[in-house]
Motif scaffolding. Sequence first.
Motif, PDB file in Angstrom:
ATOM      1  N   ASP A  33      -2.093  -3.016  -2.502  1.00  0.00           N
ATOM      2  CA  ASP A  33      -2.471  -1.555  -2.499  1.00  0.00           C
ATOM      3  C   ASP A  33      -1.100  -0.807  -2.990  1.00  0.00           C
ATOM      4  N   ASP A  34      -1.587   0.526  -3.308  1.00  0.00           N
ATOM      5  CA  ASP A  34      -0.680   1.448  -3.818  1.00  0.00           C
ATOM      6  C   ASP A  34       0.582   0.797  -4.647  1.00  0.00           C
ATOM      7  N   ASP A  36      -1.895   2.903  -7.907  1.00  0.00           N
ATOM      8  CA  ASP A  36      -1.940   4.053  -6.848  1.00  0.00           C
ATOM      9  C   ASP A  36      -2.167   5.289  -7.705  1.00  0.00           C
ATOM     10  N   GLU A  52      -6.836   3.509  -9.046  1.00  0.00           N
ATOM     11  CA  GLU A  52      -7.202   4.539  -7.994  1.00  0.00           C
ATOM     12  C   GLU A  52      -6.952   5.851  -8.374  1.00  0.00           C
TER      13      GLU A  52
HETATM   14 CA    CA Z   1      -4.157   2.858  -2.596  1.00  0.00          CA
END
Ligand code: CA
Length: 278
Positions: free
Chosen positions: A179-180, A202, A236
Amino acid sequence: AKHNDKNGFRFYQEGMRSELLDSKFLEQRMRQAFEKNQFVLYYQPQAEMATKKVIGFEALLRWHDPEEGFILPSSFIPTAERTGLIIRLGKWVLNEACRQCKDWQTFYGSNIRISVNVSVIQFLDPAFVSQVREALEKCGLAPSSLELEITESISMLHEESCLRKLDEIKSLGVRLSLDDFGTGFSSLGCLVKYAVDAIKIDKSFTQSIQSNYKNAFILESVLSLAHLLDLEVIAEGVETEMQYSFYLGLSCDFFQGYYQAPPLSAAESSEWLRKNMA
Ligand code: CA
Ligand code: C2E
Ligand code: CA
Ligand code: CA
Protein backbone atom coordinates in the motif's frame (compact mmCIF):
# COMPACT_ATOMS: atom_id res chain seq x y z
CA ALA A 1 -14.96 22.55 12.77
CA LYS A 2 -17.32 20.09 11.15
CA HIS A 3 -16.77 19.42 7.50
CA ASN A 4 -18.66 17.56 4.91
CA ASP A 5 -16.14 15.67 2.91
CA LYS A 6 -16.75 14.17 -0.49
CA ASN A 7 -18.17 11.05 1.09
CA GLY A 8 -20.83 13.09 2.81
CA PHE A 9 -19.36 12.38 6.23
CA ARG A 10 -19.30 14.79 9.07
CA PHE A 11 -15.86 14.56 10.42
CA TYR A 12 -13.65 16.54 12.66
CA GLN A 13 -10.27 17.91 11.92
CA GLU A 14 -8.41 20.63 13.78
CA GLY A 15 -11.63 21.73 15.48
CA MET A 16 -12.37 18.30 16.90
CA ARG A 17 -13.50 18.46 20.50
CA SER A 18 -10.31 18.66 22.48
CA GLU A 19 -11.26 15.74 24.72
CA LEU A 20 -11.34 13.50 21.66
CA LEU A 21 -7.75 14.36 20.96
CA ASP A 22 -6.70 13.59 24.50
CA SER A 23 -5.33 10.16 23.92
CA LYS A 24 -6.22 8.62 27.30
CA PHE A 25 -9.78 9.79 26.82
CA LEU A 26 -9.77 8.68 23.21
CA GLU A 27 -8.50 5.25 24.14
CA GLN A 28 -11.30 4.83 26.66
CA ARG A 29 -13.90 6.05 24.19
CA MET A 30 -12.61 3.62 21.59
CA ARG A 31 -12.79 0.65 23.94
CA GLN A 32 -16.38 1.54 24.77
CA ALA A 33 -17.19 2.10 21.11
CA PHE A 34 -15.78 -1.31 20.31
CA GLU A 35 -18.00 -2.95 22.94
CA LYS A 36 -21.00 -1.07 21.57
CA ASN A 37 -20.28 -2.13 17.98
CA GLN A 38 -19.81 1.43 16.82
CA PHE A 39 -17.13 0.55 14.32
CA VAL A 40 -18.35 -0.07 10.80
CA LEU A 41 -16.76 -0.92 7.51
CA TYR A 42 -17.16 1.10 4.36
CA TYR A 43 -16.14 -0.34 1.02
CA GLN A 44 -14.57 1.33 -1.96
CA PRO A 45 -14.92 -0.40 -5.33
CA GLN A 46 -11.78 -1.38 -7.18
CA ALA A 47 -12.15 -1.75 -10.92
CA GLU A 48 -10.31 -3.12 -13.89
CA MET A 49 -8.65 -0.27 -15.72
CA ALA A 50 -9.63 -0.99 -19.30
CA THR A 51 -13.22 -2.13 -18.74
CA LYS A 52 -14.06 -0.28 -15.50
CA LYS A 53 -15.52 -3.59 -14.32
CA VAL A 54 -15.59 -4.05 -10.55
CA ILE A 55 -13.12 -6.65 -9.25
CA GLY A 56 -13.62 -6.08 -5.56
CA PHE A 57 -13.59 -3.63 -2.69
CA GLU A 58 -11.19 -2.18 -0.17
CA ALA A 59 -12.58 -2.28 3.37
CA LEU A 60 -12.18 1.08 5.13
CA LEU A 61 -12.86 1.46 8.81
CA ARG A 62 -15.14 4.14 10.27
CA TRP A 63 -16.13 4.88 13.82
CA HIS A 64 -19.76 5.81 14.01
CA ASP A 65 -20.17 7.86 17.14
CA PRO A 66 -23.81 8.75 17.93
CA GLU A 67 -22.82 12.33 18.80
CA GLU A 68 -19.80 13.06 16.65
CA GLY A 69 -20.98 11.28 13.54
CA PHE A 70 -18.55 9.35 11.38
CA ILE A 71 -14.95 9.58 12.48
CA LEU A 72 -12.27 8.80 9.91
CA PRO A 73 -9.37 6.41 10.60
CA SER A 74 -6.69 9.09 10.61
CA SER A 75 -8.27 10.39 13.84
CA PHE A 76 -8.12 7.13 15.74
CA ILE A 77 -5.84 4.54 14.10
CA PRO A 78 -2.65 6.09 15.53
CA THR A 79 -4.07 5.81 19.07
CA ALA A 80 -5.37 2.33 18.35
CA GLU A 81 -1.87 1.37 17.27
CA ARG A 82 -0.15 2.97 20.22
CA THR A 83 -2.47 1.29 22.73
CA GLY A 84 -2.54 -2.07 20.99
CA LEU A 85 -6.30 -1.86 20.50
CA ILE A 86 -5.62 -2.17 16.77
CA ILE A 87 -5.06 -5.89 17.30
CA ARG A 88 -8.63 -6.57 18.43
CA LEU A 89 -10.02 -3.97 16.05
CA GLY A 90 -8.03 -5.37 13.15
CA LYS A 91 -9.20 -8.88 13.90
CA TRP A 92 -12.78 -7.66 13.82
CA VAL A 93 -12.16 -5.88 10.50
CA LEU A 94 -10.71 -9.05 9.03
CA ASN A 95 -13.68 -11.20 10.08
CA GLU A 96 -16.29 -8.65 9.06
CA ALA A 97 -14.69 -7.97 5.68
CA CYS A 98 -14.37 -11.69 4.86
CA ARG A 99 -17.96 -12.34 5.89
CA GLN A 100 -19.20 -9.46 3.74
CA CYS A 101 -17.17 -10.60 0.75
CA LYS A 102 -18.51 -14.14 1.05
CA ASP A 103 -22.01 -12.70 1.16
CA TRP A 104 -21.46 -10.70 -2.03
CA GLN A 105 -19.94 -13.72 -3.74
CA THR A 106 -23.09 -15.71 -3.06
CA PHE A 107 -25.16 -13.14 -4.95
CA TYR A 108 -22.80 -11.61 -7.46
CA GLY A 109 -20.16 -14.22 -8.26
CA SER A 110 -17.06 -15.70 -6.74
CA ASN A 111 -14.69 -13.32 -8.53
CA ILE A 112 -15.32 -10.51 -6.07
CA ARG A 113 -12.31 -9.79 -3.90
CA ILE A 114 -11.85 -7.96 -0.64
CA SER A 115 -8.80 -5.94 0.41
CA VAL A 116 -8.06 -5.39 4.07
CA ASN A 117 -5.57 -2.91 5.54
CA VAL A 118 -3.12 -4.43 7.99
CA SER A 119 -1.36 -2.30 10.58
CA VAL A 120 2.27 -3.10 11.24
CA ILE A 121 1.34 -3.64 14.92
CA GLN A 122 -1.18 -6.26 13.84
CA PHE A 123 1.33 -7.84 11.50
CA LEU A 124 3.78 -8.14 14.40
CA ASP A 125 1.26 -9.97 16.58
CA PRO A 126 2.30 -13.65 16.79
CA ALA A 127 -1.35 -14.66 16.40
CA PHE A 128 -1.82 -12.73 13.15
CA VAL A 129 -1.36 -15.55 10.64
CA SER A 130 -3.74 -17.86 12.48
CA GLN A 131 -6.27 -15.02 12.75
CA VAL A 132 -6.23 -14.68 8.99
CA ARG A 133 -6.64 -18.42 8.55
CA GLU A 134 -9.52 -18.50 11.03
CA ALA A 135 -11.29 -15.54 9.44
CA LEU A 136 -11.26 -17.35 6.10
CA GLU A 137 -12.37 -20.68 7.57
CA LYS A 138 -15.14 -19.17 9.65
CA CYS A 139 -17.02 -17.84 6.62
CA GLY A 140 -15.70 -20.25 3.99
CA LEU A 141 -14.04 -17.58 1.88
CA ALA A 142 -11.43 -18.79 -0.61
CA PRO A 143 -7.99 -17.46 0.41
CA SER A 144 -7.45 -16.07 -3.09
CA SER A 145 -10.43 -13.76 -2.56
CA LEU A 146 -8.65 -11.97 0.25
CA GLU A 147 -5.96 -9.37 -0.27
CA LEU A 148 -3.97 -8.00 2.65
CA GLU A 149 -2.58 -4.50 2.23
CA ILE A 150 0.71 -3.96 3.99
CA THR A 151 2.91 -0.90 3.96
CA GLU A 152 6.64 -0.66 3.65
CA SER A 153 6.76 0.36 7.33
CA ILE A 154 6.97 -3.38 7.99
CA SER A 155 10.55 -3.05 6.73
CA MET A 156 11.33 -1.38 10.05
CA LEU A 157 11.04 -4.85 11.50
CA HIS A 158 13.83 -7.30 11.70
CA GLU A 159 14.13 -8.20 8.05
CA GLU A 160 14.47 -11.94 8.36
CA SER A 161 11.43 -12.43 10.60
CA CYS A 162 9.46 -10.04 8.44
CA LEU A 163 10.18 -11.97 5.25
CA ARG A 164 9.44 -15.25 7.00
CA LYS A 165 6.06 -13.95 8.11
CA LEU A 166 5.24 -12.69 4.64
CA ASP A 167 6.03 -16.15 3.27
CA GLU A 168 3.81 -17.71 5.89
CA ILE A 169 0.95 -15.42 4.89
CA LYS A 170 1.53 -16.10 1.21
CA SER A 171 1.39 -19.83 1.85
CA LEU A 172 -2.17 -19.42 3.12
CA GLY A 173 -3.00 -18.52 -0.46
CA VAL A 174 -4.07 -14.94 0.21
CA ARG A 175 -2.93 -12.04 -1.94
CA LEU A 176 -0.54 -9.40 -0.67
CA SER A 177 -0.31 -5.84 -1.85
CA LEU A 178 2.08 -3.04 -0.98
CA ASP A 179 0.00 0.00 0.00
CA ASP A 180 0.90 3.68 -0.30
CA PHE A 181 3.59 2.99 -2.86
CA GLY A 182 5.57 6.11 -3.65
CA THR A 183 5.30 7.76 -0.25
CA GLY A 184 8.30 6.13 1.40
CA PHE A 185 11.94 5.90 0.55
CA SER A 186 12.81 2.24 0.05
CA SER A 187 9.95 1.66 -2.35
CA LEU A 188 11.75 0.14 -5.30
CA GLY A 189 13.78 -2.16 -3.08
CA CYS A 190 10.58 -3.45 -1.49
CA LEU A 191 9.31 -4.61 -4.87
CA VAL A 192 11.99 -7.21 -5.25
CA LYS A 193 12.26 -8.19 -1.59
CA TYR A 194 8.68 -8.80 -0.63
CA ALA A 195 6.53 -11.53 -2.09
CA VAL A 196 3.70 -9.15 -2.95
CA ASP A 197 1.25 -9.66 -5.79
CA ALA A 198 0.44 -6.02 -6.37
CA ILE A 199 1.44 -2.47 -5.55
CA LYS A 200 -0.96 0.35 -4.83
CA ILE A 201 0.20 3.70 -6.15
CA ASP A 202 -0.49 6.25 -3.44
CA LYS A 203 -3.08 8.91 -4.12
CA SER A 204 -0.59 11.71 -3.49
CA PHE A 205 1.42 10.36 -6.40
CA THR A 206 -1.69 10.25 -8.59
CA GLN A 207 -2.48 13.82 -7.65
CA SER A 208 1.06 14.98 -8.39
CA ILE A 209 0.95 14.21 -12.10
CA GLN A 210 -0.67 17.54 -12.98
CA SER A 211 1.60 19.71 -10.88
CA ASN A 212 4.88 18.08 -11.80
CA TYR A 213 5.16 16.35 -15.17
CA LYS A 214 8.33 14.57 -14.02
CA ASN A 215 6.20 12.45 -11.74
CA ALA A 216 4.51 11.11 -14.86
CA PHE A 217 7.89 9.80 -16.04
CA ILE A 218 8.54 8.22 -12.66
CA LEU A 219 5.14 6.55 -12.72
CA GLU A 220 5.73 5.32 -16.23
CA SER A 221 8.93 3.57 -15.20
CA VAL A 222 7.42 2.26 -11.96
CA LEU A 223 4.65 0.67 -13.99
CA SER A 224 6.96 -0.94 -16.50
CA LEU A 225 9.25 -2.19 -13.73
CA ALA A 226 6.29 -3.60 -11.80
CA HIS A 227 5.03 -5.39 -14.87
CA LEU A 228 8.51 -6.77 -15.60
CA LEU A 229 8.49 -8.15 -12.06
CA ASP A 230 5.08 -9.66 -12.72
CA LEU A 231 3.33 -7.39 -10.24
CA GLU A 232 -0.13 -5.95 -10.69
CA VAL A 233 -0.59 -2.24 -10.22
CA ILE A 234 -3.56 -0.51 -8.60
CA ALA A 235 -3.83 3.26 -8.98
CA GLU A 236 -5.32 4.96 -5.94
CA GLY A 237 -7.06 8.30 -5.63
CA VAL A 238 -8.17 8.47 -9.25
CA GLU A 239 -10.55 11.42 -9.23
CA THR A 240 -10.62 12.78 -12.76
CA GLU A 241 -11.00 11.61 -16.34
CA MET A 242 -7.50 12.92 -16.98
CA GLN A 243 -5.98 10.79 -14.21
CA TYR A 244 -7.95 7.79 -15.41
CA SER A 245 -6.75 8.23 -19.00
CA PHE A 246 -3.20 8.70 -17.83
CA TYR A 247 -3.17 5.33 -16.03
CA LEU A 248 -5.06 3.66 -18.83
CA GLY A 249 -2.32 4.84 -21.19
CA LEU A 250 0.31 3.25 -18.95
CA SER A 251 -1.51 -0.11 -18.96
CA CYS A 252 -2.15 0.11 -15.24
CA ASP A 253 -4.19 -2.91 -14.14
CA PHE A 254 -6.74 -1.57 -11.66
CA PHE A 255 -7.90 1.68 -10.15
CA GLN A 256 -9.95 3.05 -7.31
CA GLY A 257 -11.03 6.57 -6.48
CA TYR A 258 -13.84 9.09 -6.51
CA TYR A 259 -13.83 8.96 -10.32
CA GLN A 260 -15.46 5.55 -9.94
CA ALA A 261 -16.99 5.69 -6.46
CA PRO A 262 -16.26 6.92 -2.92
CA PRO A 263 -16.19 4.45 -0.03
CA LEU A 264 -19.74 3.15 0.34
CA SER A 265 -21.73 1.61 3.17
CA ALA A 266 -22.33 -2.15 2.95
CA ALA A 267 -25.87 -1.53 1.68
CA GLU A 268 -24.69 1.00 -0.90
CA SER A 269 -21.97 -1.40 -2.01
CA SER A 270 -24.50 -4.18 -2.59
CA GLU A 271 -26.60 -1.75 -4.60
CA TRP A 272 -23.53 -0.70 -6.54
CA LEU A 273 -22.71 -4.35 -7.29
CA ARG A 274 -26.25 -5.00 -8.41
CA LYS A 275 -26.00 -2.15 -10.92
CA ASN A 276 -22.48 -2.91 -12.06
CA MET A 277 -22.33 -6.70 -12.22
CA ALA A 278 -25.09 -7.06 -14.79
CA1 CA B 1 -3.13 3.61 0.05
P1 C2E C 1 -5.44 3.98 2.49
O1 C2E C 1 -5.28 2.54 2.74
O2 C2E C 1 -4.45 4.64 1.59
O3 C2E C 1 -6.93 4.16 1.94
C1 C2E C 1 -7.29 5.04 0.92
C2 C2E C 1 -7.84 6.32 1.47
O4 C2E C 1 -8.08 7.22 0.38
C3 C2E C 1 -9.18 6.18 2.17
O5 C2E C 1 -9.22 7.12 3.24
C4 C2E C 1 -10.18 6.58 1.08
O6 C2E C 1 -11.42 7.05 1.59
C5 C2E C 1 -9.42 7.68 0.40
N1 C2E C 1 -9.82 7.85 -1.00
C6 C2E C 1 -10.40 6.97 -1.82
N2 C2E C 1 -10.56 7.47 -3.06
C7 C2E C 1 -10.04 8.71 -3.04
C8 C2E C 1 -9.89 9.74 -4.04
O7 C2E C 1 -10.26 9.61 -5.20
N3 C2E C 1 -9.27 10.89 -3.64
C9 C2E C 1 -8.83 11.08 -2.36
N4 C2E C 1 -8.25 12.25 -2.07
N5 C2E C 1 -8.95 10.13 -1.40
C10 C2E C 1 -9.55 8.96 -1.74
P2 C2E C 1 -9.77 6.69 4.67
O8 C2E C 1 -10.94 5.79 4.51
O9 C2E C 1 -9.92 7.96 5.46
O10 C2E C 1 -8.60 5.84 5.28
C11 C2E C 1 -7.38 6.45 5.60
C12 C2E C 1 -6.35 5.41 5.97
O11 C2E C 1 -6.68 4.75 7.17
C13 C2E C 1 -6.20 4.31 4.94
O12 C2E C 1 -5.41 4.79 3.88
C14 C2E C 1 -5.52 3.23 5.76
O13 C2E C 1 -4.15 3.45 5.83
C15 C2E C 1 -6.14 3.46 7.13
N6 C2E C 1 -7.20 2.47 7.36
C16 C2E C 1 -8.47 2.46 6.93
N7 C2E C 1 -9.12 1.36 7.36
C17 C2E C 1 -8.23 0.63 8.07
C18 C2E C 1 -8.29 -0.62 8.78
O14 C2E C 1 -9.29 -1.35 8.80
N8 C2E C 1 -7.13 -1.02 9.40
C19 C2E C 1 -5.98 -0.28 9.36
N9 C2E C 1 -4.90 -0.74 10.01
N10 C2E C 1 -5.91 0.89 8.71
C20 C2E C 1 -7.01 1.34 8.07
CA1 CA D 1 -5.14 0.68 1.77
CA1 CA E 1 -2.48 5.33 3.82
